[in-house]
Scaffold this motif. Structure first.
Motif, PDB file in Angstrom:
ATOM      1  N   PRO A  29       0.834  -1.204   0.000  1.00  0.00           N
ATOM      2  CA  PRO A  29       0.000   0.000   0.000  1.00  0.00           C
ATOM      3  C   PRO A  29       0.868   1.252   0.000  1.00  0.00           C
ATOM      4  O   PRO A  29       1.921   1.282   0.659  1.00  0.00           O
ATOM      5  N   ASP A  48      -4.821   0.314  -1.977  1.00  0.00           N
ATOM      6  CA  ASP A  48      -4.683  -0.889  -1.151  1.00  0.00           C
ATOM      7  C   ASP A  48      -4.589  -0.545   0.324  1.00  0.00           C
ATOM      8  O   ASP A  48      -4.008   0.471   0.707  1.00  0.00           O
ATOM      9  N   THR A  49      -5.128  -1.435   1.148  1.00  0.00           N
ATOM     10  CA  THR A  49      -4.935  -1.344   2.589  1.00  0.00           C
ATOM     11  C   THR A  49      -3.983  -2.433   3.077  1.00  0.00           C
ATOM     12  O   THR A  49      -3.428  -2.329   4.170  1.00  0.00           O
ATOM     13  N   THR A  50      -3.807  -3.478   2.266  1.00  0.00           N
ATOM     14  CA  THR A  50      -2.853  -4.537   2.566  1.00  0.00           C
ATOM     15  C   THR A  50      -2.088  -4.863   1.280  1.00  0.00           C
ATOM     16  O   THR A  50      -2.442  -4.403   0.195  1.00  0.00           O
ATOM     17  N   HIS A  52      -0.781  -6.483  -2.040  1.00  0.00           N
ATOM     18  CA  HIS A  52      -1.415  -7.190  -3.153  1.00  0.00           C
ATOM     19  C   HIS A  52      -0.353  -8.057  -3.826  1.00  0.00           C
ATOM     20  O   HIS A  52       0.712  -7.558  -4.205  1.00  0.00           O
ATOM     21  N   HIS A  81     -13.039   4.724  -3.121  1.00  0.00           N
ATOM     22  CA  HIS A  81     -13.501   3.654  -2.229  1.00  0.00           C
ATOM     23  C   HIS A  81     -14.201   2.527  -2.983  1.00  0.00           C
ATOM     24  O   HIS A  81     -14.267   1.397  -2.495  1.00  0.00           O
ATOM     25  N   ARG A  84     -11.302   0.100  -3.736  1.00  0.00           N
ATOM     26  CA  ARG A  84     -10.379  -0.229  -2.644  1.00  0.00           C
ATOM     27  C   ARG A  84     -10.030  -1.724  -2.640  1.00  0.00           C
ATOM     28  O   ARG A  84     -10.911  -2.579  -2.717  1.00  0.00           O
ATOM     29  N   ASP A  85      -8.720  -2.011  -2.596  1.00  0.00           N
ATOM     30  CA  ASP A  85      -8.197  -3.384  -2.550  1.00  0.00           C
ATOM     31  C   ASP A  85      -8.624  -4.218  -3.756  1.00  0.00           C
ATOM     32  O   ASP A  85      -8.778  -5.438  -3.653  1.00  0.00           O
ATOM     33  N   GLN A  86      -8.822  -3.573  -4.911  1.00  0.00           N
ATOM     34  CA  GLN A  86      -9.250  -4.286  -6.109  1.00  0.00           C
ATOM     35  C   GLN A  86      -8.354  -3.965  -7.293  1.00  0.00           C
ATOM     36  O   GLN A  86      -7.677  -2.937  -7.326  1.00  0.00           O
ATOM     37  N   ARG A  87      -8.373  -4.866  -8.277  1.00  0.00           N
ATOM     38  CA  ARG A  87      -7.792  -4.626  -9.598  1.00  0.00           C
ATOM     39  C   ARG A  87      -8.916  -4.868 -10.585  1.00  0.00           C
ATOM     40  O   ARG A  87      -9.468  -5.973 -10.650  1.00  0.00           O
ATOM     41  N   TYR A 171     -10.053   5.517   1.665  1.00  0.00           N
ATOM     42  CA  TYR A 171     -10.171   5.289   3.106  1.00  0.00           C
ATOM     43  C   TYR A 171      -9.983   6.626   3.809  1.00  0.00           C
ATOM     44  O   TYR A 171      -9.706   7.648   3.174  1.00  0.00           O
ATOM     45  N   HIS A 217      -0.089  -4.059   7.393  1.00  0.00           N
ATOM     46  CA  HIS A 217      -0.346  -3.556   6.044  1.00  0.00           C
ATOM     47  C   HIS A 217       0.372  -4.345   4.954  1.00  0.00           C
ATOM     48  O   HIS A 217      -0.002  -4.255   3.780  1.00  0.00           O
TER      49      HIS A 217
END
Length: 227
Positions: A29, A48-50, A52, A81, A84-87, A171, A217
């Protein structure tokens, strides 16, 4: 292998990465969003929050442009948002005709990095004046300012600030600050600064706190990321 250079768009970065054999590429991230060319299609990497993990055929190359924090949603026309956390494929955001034309240009190009560089600048220019809130929050987050202070400086309530941050960054300001602080700490460590010193300089209560935050993270210890 990973290489990057400054883009024409101030604060943006153009990069190229090759997935190594035997292990996935770990993308950490960083508070940003990217437009990525896979060699066959365009993807949008949401905030990202974590970490990938990119796991594909070894030696697969990816070229991308990383927008400055908080600027990609206006350029791409989608709240952060929602990604978020996606591709996601660019065709999920833009019209098929628009993406088809851009894909053909990239496929025919001998320098896709240059194409992405110019595209990012054009998109942000076309989106109109940059929202000053993105810069205010990013600078404040880097400085470790409390959310209450950021909201007061922005002239809005903390609830309003949170909603605006969701759209701009994916976020809230507090999560953005944690992610940017982790990036700063890892950059310092890569330059040879001892971990105890890194923790003190970047505002962690102690080295154990730094380790917990980085692991939450990234999924790995700080030393494993820097080695």
């Amino acid at each position: 292998m990973y290489e990057e250079r400054p883009a024409c768009l101030p604060g943006a970065v153009v990069w190229h990465a090759t997935v190594p054999a035997g292990a996935p590429l770990r993308v950490l991230p960083d508070g940003c969003m990217d437009l990525v060319w896979t060699g066959e299609a365009f993807l949008v990497a949401g905030p990202d929050t974590t970490a990938h993990l990119v796991d594909s055929t070894p030696d697969t190359g990816y070229t991308g442009v990383r927008f400055p924090p908080g600027t990609a949603p206006a350029a791409l026309g989608t709240p952060a948002h929602e990604l978020r956390d996606q591709r996601v494929r660019l065709s999920d955001i833009w019209s098929e005709a628009r993406v088809r034309s851009l894909t053909q240009r990239a496929a025919d190009s001998t320098a896709p990095a240059g194409l992405l560089d110019a595209l990012a600048a054009d998109l942000l220019r076309a989106s109109g004046p940059t929202d000053p809130l993105a810069g205010l929050v990013t600078r404040g987050a880097r400085a470790g300012l409390p959310v209450s202070t950021l909201a007061r400086r922005a002239g809005m309530s903390e609830r309003q600030l949170h909603r605006r941050c969701l759209a701009a960054f994916g976020y809230g300001a507090k999560t953005l600050a944690r992610i940017l602080r982790m990036c700063e700490a890892l950059d310092m460590a890569r330059r040879g600064v001892p971990w105890v010193r890194v923790a003190a300089l970047t505002g962690y209560s102690d080295q154990a706190h730094l380790v917990r935050e980085v692991r939450s993270h990234s999924g790995l210890s700080p030393s494993a990321l820097v080695t």
